[in-house]
Design a protein around this motif. Structure first.
Motif, short mmCIF file in Angstrom:
data_model
loop_
_atom_site.label_atom_id
_atom_site.label_comp_id
_atom_site.label_asym_id
_atom_site.label_seq_id
_atom_site.Cartn_x
_atom_site.Cartn_y
_atom_site.Cartn_z
N GLY A 27 -45.04 -38.79 -54.73
CA GLY A 27 -46.32 -38.42 -55.32
C GLY A 27 -46.93 -37.18 -54.69
O GLY A 27 -47.73 -36.48 -55.32
N ASN A 28 -46.52 -36.89 -53.44
CA ASN A 28 -47.14 -35.78 -52.70
C ASN A 28 -46.20 -34.63 -52.41
O ASN A 28 -46.66 -33.51 -52.13
CB ASN A 28 -47.69 -36.30 -51.36
CG ASN A 28 -48.78 -37.33 -51.55
OD1 ASN A 28 -49.69 -37.15 -52.35
ND2 ASN A 28 -48.68 -38.44 -50.82
N THR A 29 -44.90 -34.86 -52.43
CA THR A 29 -43.94 -33.84 -52.01
C THR A 29 -42.81 -33.74 -53.03
O THR A 29 -42.26 -34.77 -53.45
CB THR A 29 -43.35 -34.20 -50.63
OG1 THR A 29 -44.41 -34.40 -49.70
CG2 THR A 29 -42.44 -33.09 -50.13
N LYS A 30 -42.46 -32.51 -53.40
CA LYS A 30 -41.41 -32.29 -54.38
C LYS A 30 -40.52 -31.15 -53.90
O LYS A 30 -41.02 -30.08 -53.54
CB LYS A 30 -42.01 -31.98 -55.76
CG LYS A 30 -42.79 -33.16 -56.34
CD LYS A 30 -43.55 -32.78 -57.58
CE LYS A 30 -44.17 -34.00 -58.26
NZ LYS A 30 -44.99 -34.83 -57.37
N VAL A 31 -39.20 -31.37 -53.91
CA VAL A 31 -38.26 -30.37 -53.43
C VAL A 31 -37.07 -30.27 -54.38
O VAL A 31 -36.83 -31.17 -55.19
CB VAL A 31 -37.75 -30.71 -52.01
CG1 VAL A 31 -38.92 -30.87 -51.04
CG2 VAL A 31 -36.88 -31.96 -52.00
N LEU A 32 -36.34 -29.17 -54.25
CA LEU A 32 -35.08 -28.99 -54.97
C LEU A 32 -33.95 -28.85 -53.96
O LEU A 32 -34.09 -28.15 -52.95
CB LEU A 32 -35.12 -27.74 -55.86
CG LEU A 32 -36.11 -27.72 -57.01
CD1 LEU A 32 -36.00 -26.40 -57.78
CD2 LEU A 32 -35.89 -28.90 -57.95
N VAL A 33 -32.84 -29.50 -54.25
CA VAL A 33 -31.62 -29.31 -53.48
C VAL A 33 -30.72 -28.39 -54.30
O VAL A 33 -30.27 -28.76 -55.39
CB VAL A 33 -30.91 -30.65 -53.20
CG1 VAL A 33 -29.60 -30.40 -52.45
CG2 VAL A 33 -31.83 -31.56 -52.40
N ASP A 34 -30.50 -27.18 -53.80
CA ASP A 34 -29.75 -26.13 -54.46
C ASP A 34 -30.51 -25.58 -55.67
O ASP A 34 -31.44 -26.23 -56.20
CB ASP A 34 -28.35 -26.59 -54.87
CG ASP A 34 -27.47 -26.90 -53.66
OD1 ASP A 34 -27.65 -26.23 -52.62
OD2 ASP A 34 -26.61 -27.79 -53.76
N ALA A 35 -30.13 -24.39 -56.06
CA ALA A 35 -30.76 -23.72 -57.19
C ALA A 35 -29.70 -22.85 -57.86
O ALA A 35 -29.77 -21.62 -57.83
CB ALA A 35 -31.95 -22.88 -56.72
N GLY A 36 -28.71 -23.52 -58.44
CA GLY A 36 -27.52 -22.82 -58.91
C GLY A 36 -27.54 -22.38 -60.35
O GLY A 36 -26.49 -22.29 -60.99
N SER A 37 -28.71 -22.09 -60.89
CA SER A 37 -28.84 -21.54 -62.23
C SER A 37 -29.95 -20.50 -62.18
O SER A 37 -30.56 -20.27 -61.13
CB SER A 37 -29.13 -22.63 -63.26
OG SER A 37 -29.02 -22.13 -64.58
N SER A 38 -30.25 -19.88 -63.29
CA SER A 38 -31.31 -18.87 -63.30
C SER A 38 -32.66 -19.53 -63.05
O SER A 38 -32.86 -20.72 -63.34
CB SER A 38 -31.34 -18.15 -64.65
OG SER A 38 -31.79 -19.02 -65.67
N GLY A 39 -33.58 -18.75 -62.51
CA GLY A 39 -34.92 -19.28 -62.28
C GLY A 39 -35.54 -19.81 -63.55
O GLY A 39 -36.20 -20.86 -63.53
N LYS A 40 -35.33 -19.11 -64.66
CA LYS A 40 -35.91 -19.53 -65.94
C LYS A 40 -35.38 -20.89 -66.36
O LYS A 40 -36.16 -21.78 -66.78
CB LYS A 40 -35.60 -18.49 -67.01
CG LYS A 40 -36.17 -18.83 -68.38
CD LYS A 40 -35.85 -17.74 -69.40
CE LYS A 40 -36.43 -18.09 -70.76
NZ LYS A 40 -36.12 -17.03 -71.77
N ARG A 41 -34.07 -21.10 -66.25
CA ARG A 41 -33.48 -22.38 -66.68
C ARG A 41 -33.93 -23.51 -65.76
O ARG A 41 -34.13 -24.64 -66.22
CB ARG A 41 -31.96 -22.28 -66.69
CG ARG A 41 -31.41 -21.43 -67.83
CD ARG A 41 -29.93 -21.62 -67.99
NE ARG A 41 -29.62 -22.98 -68.39
CZ ARG A 41 -28.58 -23.68 -67.92
NH1 ARG A 41 -27.80 -23.16 -67.00
NH2 ARG A 41 -28.35 -24.90 -68.35
#
Length: 260
Positions: A20-34
């Motif tokens: 509810g308070n923290t949100k993260v991404l593991v890897d970012a292997g596509s375009s920022g837009k997608r």
């Protein structure tokens, strides 16, 4: 806790983990837009993302990393050696260049790391903790180590690689050197190996197993599911969990960990 793959496979990898308070991404292997569009599909605003964590430096895990960090001022966390390989993502503000460390906390998420076996400089898997909940992630590894099993055992949700069907890989169109790389100790896990490993990781706390990083050429969602499902059924485990396959280009339905 909640989690979902946004994309999964050699075309691009990205996993969302949040509270509810923290949100993260593991890897970012596509375009920022997608990536932003995928987050929108599960009602998450990119501006809510507080960290980008990197498993390793291969392009299918870092393609959108630089643009997201610069545009939304998001810190990037990576291992020390991995940072040496991230020059391709462009200039990142020094205060957003973070290194993994034991006891790492991001908001109300605690993060532990473990080694994986892949042809990258310093690849890692991760386990996220929030109160009693745990989400484990292990993809891009050619073999299973005791440390990996120990780290993932009993996680409520496990994102686990089931990259290829062994017969499809042998008979498929890839050149021999690439087949050898994929099936080697620093390559990727087969469906069979994944199923056998998961038998030792799933406990009464485990609610979800998400088969991830499937090969588009040497596997199918149906082959991965049935191979792992048969192994878990023989061990009398299958009916105790929700087993799903991460879509290659679409977002997995949002998984919410239930309090046991």
């Amino acid at each position: 806790m909640e989690c979902a793959t946004l994309f999964s496979g050699s075309s691009g990898n990205c996993i969302y983990v949040g509270t509810g308070n923290t949100k993260v991404l593991v890897d970012a292997g596509s375009s920022g837009k997608r990536i932003m569009q995928a987050l929108d599909s599960i009602n998450i605003d990119i501006k809510e993302i507080q960290a980008l964590l990197v498993t390793h430096e291969h392009i299918d895990h870092i393609k959108g990393l630089g643009v997201l960090s610069r545009r939304y001022d998001i810190p990037i966390y990576a291992s020390p050696k991995t940072w040496q390989e991230l020059t391709c993502i462009g200039k990142i503000a020094e205060y957003n260049q973070k290194e993994f460390d034991y006891g790492l906390e991001i908001g109300d998420l605690k993060v532990d790391f473990f080694k994986t076996s892949h042809d990258a400089i310093q690849p890692v898997g991760m386990v996220f903790y929030h109160r009693e909940d745990q989400v484990g992630i292990a993809t891009d590894t050619g073999c299973i180590t005791s440390g990996m099993k120990k780290a993932l055992a009993g996680a409520n949700a496990i994102f686990f690689e089931a990259n290829h069907d062994e017969e499809m890989l042998v008979k498929g169109p890839y050149p021999f050197h690439l087949k050898k790389r994929i099936s080697g100790d620093k390559g990727h896990l087969s469906n069979h190996t994944a199923g056998e490993a998961l038998k030792d990781m799933i406990t009464g706390n485990t609610q979800h197993v998400i088969l991830s990083h499937l090969s588009e050429v040497n596997n199918t969602p149906e082959a991965a599911y049935h191979s792992v499902a048969n192994t878990l059924a023989q061990a009398d485990i299958l009916d105790k969990i929700a087993l799903t396959v991460a879509p290659r280009y679409q977002t997995h339905s949002l998984i919410k960990i239930k309090r046991l």
